[in-house]
Design an enzyme around this catalytic site. Structure first.
Site, PDB file in Angstrom:
ATOM      1  N   GLY A 277      -4.753 -10.560  -6.267  1.00 14.37           N
ATOM      2  CA  GLY A 277      -5.413  -9.443  -5.592  1.00 14.37           C
ATOM      3  C   GLY A 277      -4.907  -8.065  -5.983  1.00 14.37           C
ATOM      4  O   GLY A 277      -5.322  -7.064  -5.387  1.00 14.37           O
TER       5      GLY A 277
ATOM      6  N   LYS B 225     -20.060 -21.752  15.852  1.00 15.45           N
ATOM      7  CA  LYS B 225     -20.299 -22.081  17.263  1.00 15.45           C
ATOM      8  C   LYS B 225     -21.770 -22.302  17.576  1.00 15.45           C
ATOM      9  O   LYS B 225     -22.145 -23.089  18.402  1.00 15.45           O
ATOM     10  CB  LYS B 225     -19.734 -20.962  18.142  1.00 15.45           C
ATOM     11  CG  LYS B 225     -18.198 -20.924  18.143  1.00 15.45           C
ATOM     12  CD  LYS B 225     -17.654 -19.907  19.083  1.00 15.45           C
ATOM     13  CE  LYS B 225     -17.389 -18.525  18.530  1.00 15.45           C
ATOM     14  NZ  LYS B 225     -16.746 -18.365  17.261  1.00 15.45           N
TER      15      LYS B 225
ATOM     16  N   LYS C  25     -10.326  -5.336  10.689  1.00 14.41           N
ATOM     17  CA  LYS C  25     -11.429  -4.792   9.889  1.00 14.41           C
ATOM     18  C   LYS C  25     -12.785  -4.895  10.579  1.00 14.41           C
ATOM     19  O   LYS C  25     -13.694  -4.125  10.289  1.00 14.41           O
ATOM     20  CB  LYS C  25     -11.485  -5.493   8.530  1.00 14.41           C
ATOM     21  CG  LYS C  25     -10.352  -5.056   7.629  1.00 14.41           C
ATOM     22  CD  LYS C  25     -10.435  -5.688   6.258  1.00 14.41           C
ATOM     23  CE  LYS C  25      -9.314  -5.123   5.398  1.00 14.41           C
ATOM     24  NZ  LYS C  25      -9.229  -5.751   4.088  1.00 14.41           N
TER      25      LYS C  25
ATOM     26  N   SER D 158       0.810  -1.223   0.000  1.00 17.41           N
ATOM     27  CA  SER D 158       0.000   0.000   0.000  1.00 17.41           C
ATOM     28  C   SER D 158       0.841   1.270   0.000  1.00 17.41           C
ATOM     29  O   SER D 158       0.508   2.238  -0.677  1.00 17.41           O
ATOM     30  CB  SER D 158      -0.944   0.012   1.209  1.00 17.41           C
ATOM     31  OG  SER D 158      -1.931  -0.962   1.035  1.00 17.41           O
TER      32      SER D 158
HETATM   33  P1  NAP Z   1      -8.913 -11.148   8.832  1.00 15.56           P
HETATM   34  O1  NAP Z   1     -10.057 -10.231   9.125  1.00 15.56           O
HETATM   35  O2  NAP Z   1      -7.893 -11.363   9.888  1.00 15.56           O
HETATM   36  O3  NAP Z   1      -9.545 -12.554   8.407  1.00 15.56           O
HETATM   37  C1  NAP Z   1      -8.758 -13.612   7.937  1.00 15.56           C
HETATM   38  C2  NAP Z   1      -9.586 -14.899   7.970  1.00 15.56           C
HETATM   39  O4  NAP Z   1      -8.831 -15.938   7.383  1.00 15.56           O
HETATM   40  C3  NAP Z   1      -9.911 -15.349   9.379  1.00 15.56           C
HETATM   41  O5  NAP Z   1     -11.160 -14.854   9.780  1.00 15.56           O
HETATM   42  C4  NAP Z   1      -9.878 -16.863   9.283  1.00 15.56           C
HETATM   43  O6  NAP Z   1     -11.192 -17.374   9.132  1.00 15.56           O
HETATM   44  C5  NAP Z   1      -9.146 -17.185   8.006  1.00 15.56           C
HETATM   45  N1  NAP Z   1      -7.907 -17.919   8.246  1.00 15.56           N
HETATM   46  C6  NAP Z   1      -7.647 -19.165   7.814  1.00 15.56           C
HETATM   47  N2  NAP Z   1      -6.441 -19.548   8.155  1.00 15.56           N
HETATM   48  C7  NAP Z   1      -5.871 -18.530   8.834  1.00 15.56           C
HETATM   49  C8  NAP Z   1      -4.624 -18.341   9.464  1.00 15.56           C
HETATM   50  N3  NAP Z   1      -3.663 -19.284   9.450  1.00 15.56           N
HETATM   51  N4  NAP Z   1      -4.404 -17.153  10.097  1.00 15.56           N
HETATM   52  C9  NAP Z   1      -5.345 -16.191  10.134  1.00 15.56           C
HETATM   53  N5  NAP Z   1      -6.563 -16.316   9.520  1.00 15.56           N
HETATM   54  C10 NAP Z   1      -6.808 -17.483   8.881  1.00 15.56           C
HETATM   55  O7  NAP Z   1      -8.109 -10.655   7.546  1.00 15.56           O
HETATM   56  P2  NAP Z   1      -8.708  -9.884   6.276  1.00 15.56           P
HETATM   57  O8  NAP Z   1      -8.578  -8.442   6.491  1.00 15.56           O
HETATM   58  O9  NAP Z   1     -10.038 -10.480   5.964  1.00 15.56           O
HETATM   59  O10 NAP Z   1      -7.630 -10.254   5.136  1.00 15.56           O
HETATM   60  C11 NAP Z   1      -7.511 -11.571   4.649  1.00 15.56           C
HETATM   61  C12 NAP Z   1      -6.525 -11.585   3.475  1.00 15.56           C
HETATM   62  O11 NAP Z   1      -7.072 -10.892   2.338  1.00 15.56           O
HETATM   63  C13 NAP Z   1      -5.179 -10.918   3.781  1.00 15.56           C
HETATM   64  O12 NAP Z   1      -4.155 -11.675   3.191  1.00 15.56           O
HETATM   65  C14 NAP Z   1      -5.284  -9.562   3.102  1.00 15.56           C
HETATM   66  O13 NAP Z   1      -4.022  -9.031   2.708  1.00 15.56           O
HETATM   67  C15 NAP Z   1      -6.131  -9.938   1.868  1.00 15.56           C
HETATM   68  N6  NAP Z   1      -6.863  -8.781   1.331  1.00 15.56           N
HETATM   69  C16 NAP Z   1      -6.532  -8.317   0.093  1.00 15.56           C
HETATM   70  C17 NAP Z   1      -7.226  -7.243  -0.454  1.00 15.56           C
HETATM   71  C18 NAP Z   1      -6.883  -6.730  -1.823  1.00 15.56           C
HETATM   72  O14 NAP Z   1      -7.231  -5.583  -2.132  1.00 15.56           O
HETATM   73  N7  NAP Z   1      -6.266  -7.524  -2.655  1.00 15.56           N
HETATM   74  C19 NAP Z   1      -8.236  -6.630   0.286  1.00 15.56           C
HETATM   75  C20 NAP Z   1      -8.557  -7.141   1.543  1.00 15.56           C
HETATM   76  C21 NAP Z   1      -7.846  -8.215   2.056  1.00 15.56           C
HETATM   77  P3  NAP Z   1     -11.570 -18.791   9.796  1.00 15.56           P
HETATM   78  O15 NAP Z   1     -10.998 -18.733  11.194  1.00 15.56           O
HETATM   79  O16 NAP Z   1     -13.037 -18.842   9.752  1.00 15.56           O
HETATM   80  O17 NAP Z   1     -10.913 -19.826   8.965  1.00 15.56           O
END
Ligand code: NAP
Length: 263
Positions: free
Chosen positions: A244, A158, A63, A19
Site C-alpha cells: 500500500g 444482514k 471513514k 502519514s
Molecule cells: P475500516 O473502515 O475500519 O474497515 C475495515 C474493514 O475490514 C471492516 O469493515 C471489516 O469488514 C474488515 N475486517 C476484517 N477483519 C477485521 C478485523 N479483525 N478488525 C477490523 N476490521 C476487520 O478501515 P479502512 O479505513 O477501510 O482501512 C482498512 C485498511 O486499509 C487499514 O489497514 C488501512 O491502514 C488500510 N488503508 C491503506 C491505504 C493506503 O493508502 N495504502 C488507504 C486506506 C486504507 P467486514 O466486517 O465486512 O469483514
C-alpha cells in the site's frame, strides 16, 4: 511562519501510521501535520478548533462514520461513500472528499496494462476483502474501469438492503467460506482490512494461499509492514503482489491538492 497551516490524521489506532513522516517530509517545515488518536469522533469540532486545523485526513475506523458530521461532500466522496480527506472552509464548514479511490486506481493502471488496452477490463473479476472505507474506495475504482468485484466479509450481509451488497450486480458480497468455493474466475484480490497490519503481523486476511497462482494480482493496502504475511504467501504461490505504500503517497499528494497547498 505566518503562512504555516495545520493538518492532521484522525483515527484509531494510529501506531502503524506513516502519514506524519510522509507529510513532514513533503511540508519541510512550511506546514505541520499531527496524528490525533480519538476513540470517539464526537469530539471532532472541538479538535478542529483546538489545533486550528485547515484540513485533515481520516482513517480507520471513521471513514464512513464521519460523513454525518460534514456539511457537504465532493462528487468523488459521494461516489465512493467514504471520506479520507476533509477541508475546513473559511467559514468553518467541513467538505468531505475521497482521494483513496483515485490513489488506488493510479496504482492499478500500472499493473493492469498487461491485461490489455486501457478500459478493456470487462472480464476481470476481483475480491475485495473487507467492507469498510478503504473497501468502498477500491470498489469505486473498479466500477470506473469496469472490473467486476465482490466484497468478502467476516459477516453475512444482514439483509438485501445491507450496504455491503447495495452496489452490485451478479458479483456482490460473500463471506470467507463462500469465497473459497467461488474464487475460480477471480484474478485480483485486494486486502482492504487491517488484518496483518503492525503490530499483528502474523495474521492474514486470506486463509487460502494454495488457491493463488501466477494469474493473480494481490494488492494489500497495508503499508506497515511490507511485505505482509498475505503478500509473502501470495508471492510464494507465484502471484504478482503490491503493497500500500504507493497508494499512500498518491492519496497524500491528492489530499494536499484538495487543501490547496503546494508542499
Ligand atoms: P475500516 O473502515 O475500519 O474497515 C475495515 C474493514 O475490514 C471492516 O469493515 C471489516 O469488514 C474488515 N475486517 C476484517 N477483519 C477485521 C478485523 N479483525 N478488525 C477490523 N476490521 C476487520 O478501515 P479502512 O479505513 O477501510 O482501512 C482498512 C485498511 O486499509 C487499514 O489497514 C488501512 O491502514 C488500510 N488503508 C491503506 C491505504 C493506503 O493508502 N495504502 C488507504 C486506506 C486504507 P467486514 O466486517 O465486512 O469483514
Amino acid at each position: 511562519m505566518s503562512d504555516c497551516r495545520h493538518f492532521a490524521l484522525i483515527g484509531h489506532p494510529l501506531g502503524h501510521s506513516l502519514s506524519k513522516a510522509l507529510f513532514d517530509d513533503a511540508f519541510d517545515g512550511r506546514h505541520d501535520y499531527r496524528l490525533i488518536d480519538i476513540d470517539c469522533p464526537d469530539s471532532l469540532r472541538r479538535i478542529i478548533g483546538k489545533y486550528e486545523l485547515s484540513g485533515f485526513n481520516v482513517t480507520i475506523p471513521y471513514k464512513i462514520k464521519i460523513i454525518s458530521m460534514l456539511d457537504r461532500l465532493s462528487e468523488e466522496a459521494r461516489e465512493v461513500g467514504a471520506i479520507n480527506c476533509v477541508r475546513v472552509e473559511p467559514d468553518g464548514s467541513l467538505t468531505g472528499h475521497n482521494t483513496d479511490s483515485e490513489a488506488f486506481l493510479m496504482v492499478l493502471h500500472k499493473y493492469m496494462e498487461v491485461e490489455g488496452p486501457s478500459g478493456d477490463y470487462g472480464r476481470t473479476k476481483a475480491f475485495i476483502l473487507g467492507t469498510g472505507g478503504a473497501a468502498k474506495a477500491v470498489a469505486a475504482a473498479f466500477r470506473r474501469i469496469g472490473v467486476d468485484y465482490c466484497f468478502v466479509s467476516r459477516n453475512a450481509p444482514k439483509s438485501s438492503s445491507d450496504e455491503t451488497i447495495s452496489y452490485d450486480k451478479a458479483y456482490s458480497a460473500m463471506v470467507q467460506p463462500e469465497a473459497r468455493t467461488h474464487h475460480q474466475p477471480t484474478t485480483i484480490i485486494v486486502n482492504a482490512t487491517p488484518v496483518g497490519m503492525a503490530p499483528r503481523i502474523e495474521q492474514t486476511p486470506w486463509a487460502h494461499p494454495e488457491l493463488l497462482s501466477e494469474k493473480h494480482l494481490v494488492c494489500d493496502l497495508t503499508y506497515n509492514p511490507s511485505p505482509t504475511r498475505f503478500m509473502r504467501e501470495a508471492a510464494e504461490a507465484g502471484a504478482t503482489v503490491k503493497d500500500g505504500v504507493e497508494m499512500l503517497k498518491n492519496q497524500a499528494r491528492l489530499s494536499w491538492e484538495f487543501w490547496g497547498i503546494t508542499p
